[in-house]
Design a protein around this motif. Structure first.
Motif, PDB file in Angstrom:
ATOM      1  N   GLY A  51       0.909  -1.276   0.023  1.00 16.66           N
ATOM      2  CA  GLY A  51      -0.101  -0.079  -0.073  1.00 16.66           C
ATOM      3  C   GLY A  51       0.734   1.192  -0.108  1.00 16.66           C
ATOM      4  N   VAL A 134      -5.318   5.272   6.287  1.00 17.56           N
ATOM      5  CA  VAL A 134      -4.588   5.612   4.680  1.00 17.56           C
ATOM      6  C   VAL A 134      -3.450   6.417   4.670  1.00 17.56           C
ATOM      7  N   ALA A 137      -0.406   3.873   5.655  1.00 17.12           N
ATOM      8  CA  ALA A 137      -0.430   2.732   4.656  1.00 17.12           C
ATOM      9  C   ALA A 137       0.406   3.315   3.663  1.00 17.12           C
ATOM     10  N   ARG A 138      -0.068   4.499   3.001  1.00 19.54           N
ATOM     11  CA  ARG A 138       0.619   5.291   1.674  1.00 19.54           C
ATOM     12  C   ARG A 138       2.056   5.693   2.080  1.00 19.54           C
TER      13      ARG A 138
ATOM     14  N   TYR B 122      -0.398  -8.405   6.346  1.00 17.14           N
ATOM     15  CA  TYR B 122      -0.405  -8.353   4.881  1.00 17.14           C
ATOM     16  C   TYR B 122      -0.046  -9.753   4.336  1.00 17.14           C
ATOM     17  N   MET B 196      -6.045  -2.042   0.546  1.00 14.44           N
ATOM     18  CA  MET B 196      -5.409  -2.604  -0.428  1.00 14.44           C
ATOM     19  C   MET B 196      -6.560  -4.128  -0.640  1.00 14.44           C
TER      20      MET B 196
END
Lengths: 296, 305
Positions: A51, A134, A137-138, B122, B196
């Motif tokens: 991500g 977000v 993650a980015r 993940y 994701m």
């Protein structure tokens, strides 16, 4: 609809961009240039498998870099000793809000050779926070599960861990520079993946937001693990979360290498963790002794 | 010539698989729904998995291999019927397989069985516990099916059994949960969340099932496609317009709409729009040399709204 794609937004951004002081544009270019030197495994949409989005890192790094250069005026020492391959950065955690993590990440991008995107290992509640999840993650942060950490290290990444966690970041001012109990997880992972550990002492963050008390029960009401009362928060409202303009000094220790069985008993792991804690405490002490002042 | 029985053959994935296998094997199918104009060489039997006639089909036809696709994955039917078809149907099928000399069995489960949670790492592997029922009780029947089939691998080593757990399936024909979601005129998302997501093309899943059968694989396998993108990118690339709603509004609103039959997903499904659920395809990749042919762009452009 994505606002960043509209013509008005672009026009406004270009206009604003042309008015920015030269130094900001220089920093933007510097960030872009250093990011371009980092090999990433991004797909056709610009995302890596976890991500991370390079353009987002670039955008997020600008405020970090400005804080780094002009607000906290960060100096880093010994960063050239950080191995260029897989590595765990283990640091002290303080200051109510994780500016220390942001500054450590900025140091790794702006000062390390070659530049690195330091991957943060976050608390389990971060994915539950809108927007924060977000942004995290980015910009390369992950939930701090053992699986995620092992995957990052095996991919040769630089991983930041703050083993004091909430115990450290939300401690009161009276306990500044007293390392709180370290979690043991990072040591087991280091042994499992044979990863060198770099002890890091962040001097300055511990004075940025003097905590008077912590009301975890009240925090729970807001879905947060802590609710700190500081000199300025909650008295000044949202403004109260701003840190004092302390001067940061980040001291990187020599890499430590440990051998052994990652499934050993806690006592044996603790012994090795103690070596790391000791190294950080020494760096902190020297750093505090050598500095000219809290704000200078 | 080898004989393969496909349950749920009239569904989109069943049809694709029947066409893929028909060149090399005798394909027969069982489905409660007809498949009009099915290709010659494919037999379709209109039977219910829970009924005696299904058992008779296995007794008389004696297939060498079975692919189990006959599940109800949507929530439009009565939950009791859904549970019956999925759990009882699978249980009966497994019993028939031991009784009538089936050599190979492939059960197509799904990657949703792991569940969507904030603490998910993940790229979870197949040993991850199946926790979906904790936050998404409406699919506990599918979790149970997966557990039944996985236990069957060890209980009946004489039958080469595989359980496949594919990620989100997209393509021009499938009616997967994710496809129906992406086809909504305004695609609702949770404000401030953009996890994701992995996708696999329907043809790549077909190939994975066929190769599992042909390579006589045994075990539980995640089946993944070419990569992952954030949900919002998937919505944009499939031509959708998103409708972003804050979570405190989103949950009660869609819970109510689901109750009224105006929205296809129960509340538990919403966590999949909030937390990443990504699977590691390593075990399947090592067991079998099949690789996805469709990249992410091709998957999205093949999708029809």
């Amino acid at each position: 609809m994505d606002i960043t794609r509209s013509g008005w937004f672009r026009a406004a951004r270009d206009l604003f961009g042309s008015m920015l002081p030269l130094s900001i544009r220089d920093i933007e270019e510097e960030i872009a240039e250093r990011l371009a030197r980092i090999p990433t495994k991004t797909n056709e949409y610009g995302y890596d498998p976890h991500g991370l989005h390079v353009a987002s890192v670039r955008r997020a790094m600008l405020p970090s870099a400005l804080l780094y250069r002009y607000y906290f005026r960060v100096e880093s020492f010994g960063i050239e000793g950080v191995p260029p391959d897989r590595v765990l950065l283990i640091a002290n955690h303080a200051g109510q809000l994780p500016f220390d993590a942001a500054m450590l990440a900025a140091a790794m991008l702006l000062e390390a050779e070659p530049p690195r995107v330091a991957r943060g290992m976050g608390e389990y509640w971060i994915p539950q926070l809108p927007w924060v999840s977000v942004v995290a993650a980015r910009t390369g942060a992950l939930v701090g599960t053992p699986e995620n950490c092992v995957a990052m290290l095996e991919a040769g990444e630089c991983v930041m861990v703050f083993p004091e966690g909430v115990r450290g970041i939300n401690k009161p001012f009276s306990k500044r520079y007293e390392l709180q109990r370290f979690g043991l997880g990072f040591m087991r992972l280091a042994l499992e993946t044979r990863t060198p550990i770099v002890p890091v002492a962040i001097v300055g963050s511990e004075e940025q937001q003097p905590g008077l008390a912590n009301l975890p029960r009240l925090g729970k009401v807001f879905g947060m693990p802590a609710f700190p009362i500081t000199l300025t928060f909650p008295w000044l409202g949202p403004l109260g979360i701003l840190p004092l303009p302390v001067k940061y000094r980040i001291h990187f220790g020599k890499p430590l290498r440990f051998d052994g069985d990652p499934s050993e008993e806690d006592a044996d792991i603790e012994r090795r963790v103690e070596v790391v804690t000791r190294a950080i405490a020494d760096l902190l002490e020297r750093g505090r002794h050598d500095r000219s002042g809290i704000f200078t | 010539m080898e004989k393969v029985l496909i349950t749920g053959i009239s569904g989109a994935q069943g049809r694709l698989l029947a066409r893929r296998l028909a060149a090399k094997c005798a394909v027969l199918g069982a489905d409660r729904h007809p498949w009009p104009m099915h290709p010659p060489g494919v037999e379709v039997h209109p039977v219910d998995l829970r009924k005696k006639r299904f058992e008779n089909l296995l007794r008389t036809e004696r297939p060498d291999a079975v692919v189990h696709l006959g599940f109800i994955r949507h929530f439009r039917t009565d939950p009791g019927v859904r549970h019956d078809v999925n759990v009882l149907g699978t249980k009966q099928l497994l019993d028939h397989c031991t009784r009538y000399g089936v050599e190979r069995l492939v059960v197509v489960s799904s990657g949703y069985v792991y569940g969507a949670f904030p603490e998910n790492p993940y790229y979870m592997d197949e040993d991850r516990p199946l926790s979906a029922s904790r936050s998404y009780p409406e699919i506990r029947d599918l979790v149970e099916v997966d557990a039944l089939a996985s236990a069957f691998i060890w209980r009946h080593p004489e039958i080469r059994t595989s359980v496949l757990r594919p990620v989100n399936v997209l393509g021009p024909t499938v009616h997967s949960m994710i496809a129906e979601y992406l086809r909504l005129s305004r695609v609702p998302t949770m404000m401030g969340f953009n996890p994701m997501m992995q996708f696999i093309h329907e043809d790549d899943l077909t190939e994975a099932i066929a190769r599992t059968l042909e390579d006589r694989l045994r075990g539980v396998f995640n089946v993944v496609g070419s990569g992952a993108v954030p949900l919002h990118t998937a919505i944009r690339e499939t031509g959708g317009r998103k409708l972003s709603l804050p979570e405190p509004l989103f949950r009660p609103l869609f819970d109510r709409l689901f109750g009224l039959g105006l929205w296809p997903y129960p509340a538990g499904a919403l966590d999949f729009l909030k937390y990443p659920v990504t699977l590691s395809g390593r075990r399947f990749r090592e067991a079998c040399d099949v690789r996805p042919e469709y990249g992410l762009e091709e998957i999205f452009s093949s999708f029809r709204r």
